[in-house]
Motif scaffolding. Structure first.
Motif, PDB file in Angstrom:
ATOM      1  N   PHE A   1      -5.372   0.075  -1.340  1.00 55.55           N
ATOM      2  CA  PHE A   1      -5.558  -0.994  -0.355  1.00 55.55           C
ATOM      3  C   PHE A   1      -4.209  -1.632  -0.019  1.00 55.55           C
ATOM      4  CE2 PHE A   1      -9.539  -0.755  -2.707  1.00 55.55           C
ATOM      5  CZ  PHE A   1     -10.495  -0.834  -1.702  1.00 55.55           C
ATOM      6  N   SER A   2      -4.155  -2.267   1.137  1.00 57.82           N
ATOM      7  CA  SER A   2      -2.945  -2.987   1.547  1.00 57.82           C
ATOM      8  C   SER A   2      -3.226  -4.480   1.598  1.00 57.82           C
ATOM      9  CB  SER A   2      -2.503  -2.530   2.941  1.00 57.82           C
ATOM     10  OG  SER A   2      -1.448  -3.355   3.407  1.00 57.82           O
ATOM     11  N   LEU A   3      -2.229  -5.271   1.220  1.00 54.94           N
ATOM     12  CA  LEU A   3      -2.313  -6.723   1.386  1.00 54.94           C
ATOM     13  C   LEU A   3      -1.158  -7.208   2.256  1.00 54.94           C
ATOM     14  CD1 LEU A   3      -3.351  -7.700  -2.262  1.00 54.94           C
ATOM     15  CD2 LEU A   3      -4.758  -7.904  -0.215  1.00 54.94           C
ATOM     16  N   ASN A   4      -0.774  -6.371   3.251  1.00 59.15           N
ATOM     17  CA  ASN A   4       0.291  -6.852   4.142  1.00 59.15           C
ATOM     18  C   ASN A   4      -0.286  -7.816   5.172  1.00 59.15           C
ATOM     19  OD1 ASN A   4      -0.131  -5.838   6.811  1.00 59.15           O
ATOM     20  ND2 ASN A   4       0.954  -3.953   6.390  1.00 59.15           N
ATOM     21  N   TYR A   5       0.584  -8.515   5.826  1.00 60.96           N
ATOM     22  CA  TYR A   5       0.228  -9.631   6.700  1.00 60.96           C
ATOM     23  C   TYR A   5      -0.809  -9.291   7.772  1.00 60.96           C
ATOM     24  CZ  TYR A   5       0.869 -12.829  10.646  1.00 60.96           C
ATOM     25  OH  TYR A   5       0.669 -13.663  11.707  1.00 60.96           O
TER      26      TYR A   5
ATOM     27  N   GLU B   1      -7.669   8.149  -1.367  1.00 65.31           N
ATOM     28  CA  GLU B   1      -8.251   7.475  -0.198  1.00 65.31           C
ATOM     29  C   GLU B   1      -7.342   6.323   0.220  1.00 65.31           C
ATOM     30  OE1 GLU B   1     -12.014   5.671  -1.154  1.00 65.31           O
ATOM     31  OE2 GLU B   1     -12.468   5.149   0.929  1.00 65.31           O
ATOM     32  N   ASP B   2      -6.726   6.438   1.374  1.00 63.66           N
ATOM     33  CA  ASP B   2      -5.945   5.335   1.917  1.00 63.66           C
ATOM     34  C   ASP B   2      -6.938   4.402   2.615  1.00 63.66           C
ATOM     35  OD1 ASP B   2      -4.493   3.598   3.494  1.00 63.66           O
ATOM     36  OD2 ASP B   2      -3.048   5.096   4.182  1.00 63.66           O
ATOM     37  N   CYS B   3      -7.315   3.332   1.903  1.00 66.19           N
ATOM     38  CA  CYS B   3      -8.307   2.416   2.463  1.00 66.19           C
ATOM     39  C   CYS B   3      -7.651   1.103   2.876  1.00 66.19           C
ATOM     40  CB  CYS B   3      -9.466   2.212   1.500  1.00 66.19           C
ATOM     41  SG  CYS B   3      -9.024   2.175  -0.222  1.00 66.19           S
ATOM     42  N   ALA B   4      -6.371   1.189   3.267  1.00 69.35           N
ATOM     43  CA  ALA B   4      -5.630   0.008   3.724  1.00 69.35           C
ATOM     44  C   ALA B   4      -6.386  -0.737   4.815  1.00 69.35           C
ATOM     45  CB  ALA B   4      -4.261   0.421   4.257  1.00 69.35           C
ATOM     46  N   GLN B   5      -7.097   0.000   5.671  1.00 69.19           N
ATOM     47  CA  GLN B   5      -7.746  -0.623   6.824  1.00 69.19           C
ATOM     48  C   GLN B   5      -9.221  -0.917   6.568  1.00 69.19           C
ATOM     49  OE1 GLN B   5      -6.891   1.704  10.340  1.00 69.19           O
ATOM     50  NE2 GLN B   5      -4.676   1.482  10.064  1.00 69.19           N
ATOM     51  N   ALA B   6      -9.697  -0.638   5.344  1.00 69.37           N
ATOM     52  CA  ALA B   6     -11.147  -0.701   5.140  1.00 69.37           C
ATOM     53  C   ALA B   6     -11.595  -1.448   3.890  1.00 69.37           C
ATOM     54  CB  ALA B   6     -11.702   0.718   5.131  1.00 69.37           C
TER      55      ALA B   6
ATOM     56  N   CYS C   1       0.847  -1.195   0.000  1.00 67.78           N
ATOM     57  CA  CYS C   1       0.000   0.000   0.000  1.00 67.78           C
ATOM     58  C   CYS C   1       0.879   1.241   0.000  1.00 67.78           C
ATOM     59  CB  CYS C   1      -0.901  -0.029   1.228  1.00 67.78           C
ATOM     60  SG  CYS C   1      -1.858   1.456   1.483  1.00 67.78           S
ATOM     61  N   THR C   2       2.018   1.153   0.670  1.00 64.82           N
ATOM     62  CA  THR C   2       2.943   2.281   0.694  1.00 64.82           C
ATOM     63  C   THR C   2       3.353   2.643  -0.731  1.00 64.82           C
ATOM     64  OG1 THR C   2       3.753   1.595   2.857  1.00 64.82           O
ATOM     65  CG2 THR C   2       5.191   3.037   1.574  1.00 64.82           C
ATOM     66  N   SER C   3       3.784   1.659  -1.509  1.00 63.74           N
ATOM     67  CA  SER C   3       4.183   1.977  -2.888  1.00 63.74           C
ATOM     68  C   SER C   3       2.966   2.421  -3.704  1.00 63.74           C
ATOM     69  CB  SER C   3       4.925   0.810  -3.539  1.00 63.74           C
ATOM     70  OG  SER C   3       4.254  -0.397  -3.370  1.00 63.74           O
TER      71      SER C   3
END
Ligand SMILES: *Cc1c(COP(=O)(O)O)cnc(C)c1O
Length: 441
Positions: free
Chosen positions: A199-203, A175-180, A79-81
């Motif tokens: 979105f994030s797909l981290n562990y 929109e940083d929706c990493a958590q949503a 998500c950072t990148s």
């Protein structure tokens, strides 16, 4: 009377909570298929059929776009990148300002700095913890180009108010929706509430590929610029016939075929995993609400919450003890979580310390020793990172809010009963806590 564990009494529970796990047989099989195929990644960093990646990457992108209801989904390696691609695609550069949240994971505020723009912190809402529209508007200057909103803890940002401010001032909203993932507002999914969603797909996220991320947008031009930044833009623009070179410096933010194959399996599980979390949080909300000093999270009308983190408020005046003393006593009653033993009990006072208190902002040192890009010839503003600039975020973090992860699958309803028992035991015996409150800094 039961003696609190923090005073030497017996803990409510000793047995560790089960390790967070969302990976199963489907993922194992999908990984083996990729390994058998021999194609672990199929990107080429030049203008070629393989510029857009291999079959698993393209498949996940198609599935993700369909799930969210959007034209373009672009996989990346975090998500950072993805946030860096998004900021780069907007054309932001030296001298520009980007409005960000102080209460989030650090990457959502650092993304502008990658393009030598200056992050400006607006305050958060006291009930939903997302960017406060009035504070955002007050931060706008002639240098503002972009707003990065965060769907914090899994709750969608106030998209109606913030998008109307953005349209009025001609700003792009990321929109940083990493958590949503899977949350939404008024019939639309997170990721589509701004102009670009990441979105994030981290562990640690609801679903994961180890590391990974997905960007979504309906905007064709922004999508293409993000695909270029993902994959060595400067080496591709000429053959592709791209003439706008602003921010066409590329990176390697490519996801592998293995991760993409896992991602497709994970996406199919998202709705089920979400409903487990929602049920666990509903159980906790209902029972913890019986403790007069605790307020469970509120949800804005028309929104769904994906509960990345369960965030509640503690009123120390009602309790007669500080939040920190109460939470530390609850922690002492509970066990660690398997595979994360070193972090202790996954229950914390506040969340991430307001970001502007980090040394980089306090000392205004990012690139070189002279304060670039916070001060320097390109930047005509004077950005303020002093303590006190975001009073709501500071009050939530240092006094009122507590957050925990003890609602993630595969935690059971019996596990949750132990958690409730710990909160209740400390509440009923709070007179055992010292009368000298400790305050975290
Ligand atoms: C996890 C997270 C990120 C970063 O995700 P990565 O995939 O680890 O880069 C960014 N923003 C928020 C709000 C997050 O929770």
């Amino acid at each position: 009377m039961s003696v609190l564990a923090i005073n030497g009494g017996t803990k409510v529970r000793e047995k560790p909570f089960p390790a967070y796990s969302v990976i199963g047989e489907e993922e194992k099989q999908a990984v083996m298929e990729v390994l058998d195929s021999g194609v672990l990644s199929r990107y080429l960093g030049c203008w070629h059929d393989d510029f857009y990646g291999g079959p698993k990457v393209r498949q996940l992108e198609k599935e993700w776009a369909d799930y969210v209801g959007v034209k373009h989904a672009i996989t990346v390696n975090s998500c950072t990148s993805g946030l860096y691609c998004a900021v780069g695609a907007t054309g932001v550069g030296p001298g520009d300002e980007v409005i960000v949240s102080p209460y989030t994971m650090s990457a959502s505020a650092v993304a502008p700095l990658i393009y030598n723009a200056v992050p400006v912190f607006a305050d958060i809402e006291p009930d939903y913890y997302c960017l406060d529209p009035a504070s955002v508007e007050a931060c706008i200057t002639e240098r503002t180009r972009v707003i990065i909103v965060v769907d914090l803890f899994g709750h969608p940002f106030d998209h109606e108010a913030i998008m109307s401010i953005a349209r009025k001032h001609n700003l792009i909203v990321i929109e940083d929706c990493a958590q949503a993932p899977g949350a939404g507002a008024n019939g639309r999914m997170t990721g589509t509430l701004g102009d670009i969603g990441v979105f994030s797909l981290n562990y640690h996220k609801h679903i994961h590929t180890g590391e990974g991320g997905v960007i979504v947008t309906d905007d064709d031009a922004l999508a293409e610029r993000m695909r270029l930044i993902r994959n060595h833009a400067e080496a591709v623009v000429e053959a592709k016939g791209v003439t706008d070179l602003n921010n066409m410096i590329g990176f390697n933010y490519r996801m592998t075929e293995i991760e993409a194959a896992i991602g497709s399996c994970q996406l199919r599980k998202l709705d089920g995993l979400l409903s487990d979390r929602q049920q666990n949080c509903a159980h906790l909300n209902e029972r913890l609400n019986a403790i007069p000093a605790i307020t469970p999270p509120d949800i804005r009308d028309g929104c769904t919450h994906s509960f990345y983190v369960h965030a509640l408020k503690f009123d120390s005046e009602i309790a007669g003890v500080s939040r920190d003393d109460y939470i530390n006593a609850v922690r002492a009653e509970l066990p660690v979580t398997e595979l994360r033993e070193k972090e202790g009990v996954l229950l914390a006072c506040g969340y991430a310390r307001p970001l502007y208190l980090q040394p980089m902002y306090q000392k205004k040192i990012a690139y070189g020793p002279d304060g670039f890009p916070f001060v320097g010839p390109h930047y005509t503003g004077k950005v303020n990172y002093e303590r006190g600039i975001c009073p709501v975020a500071e009050r939530m973090h240092f006094q009122e809010l507590f957050t925990h992860e003890l609602m993630r699958p595969p935690i059971t309803s019996e596990d949750i009963d132990d958690i409730i028992e710990a909160f209740t035991k400390v509440w009923e015996n709070r007179n055992e806590l010292t009368s000298v409150p400790t305050v975290s800094t």
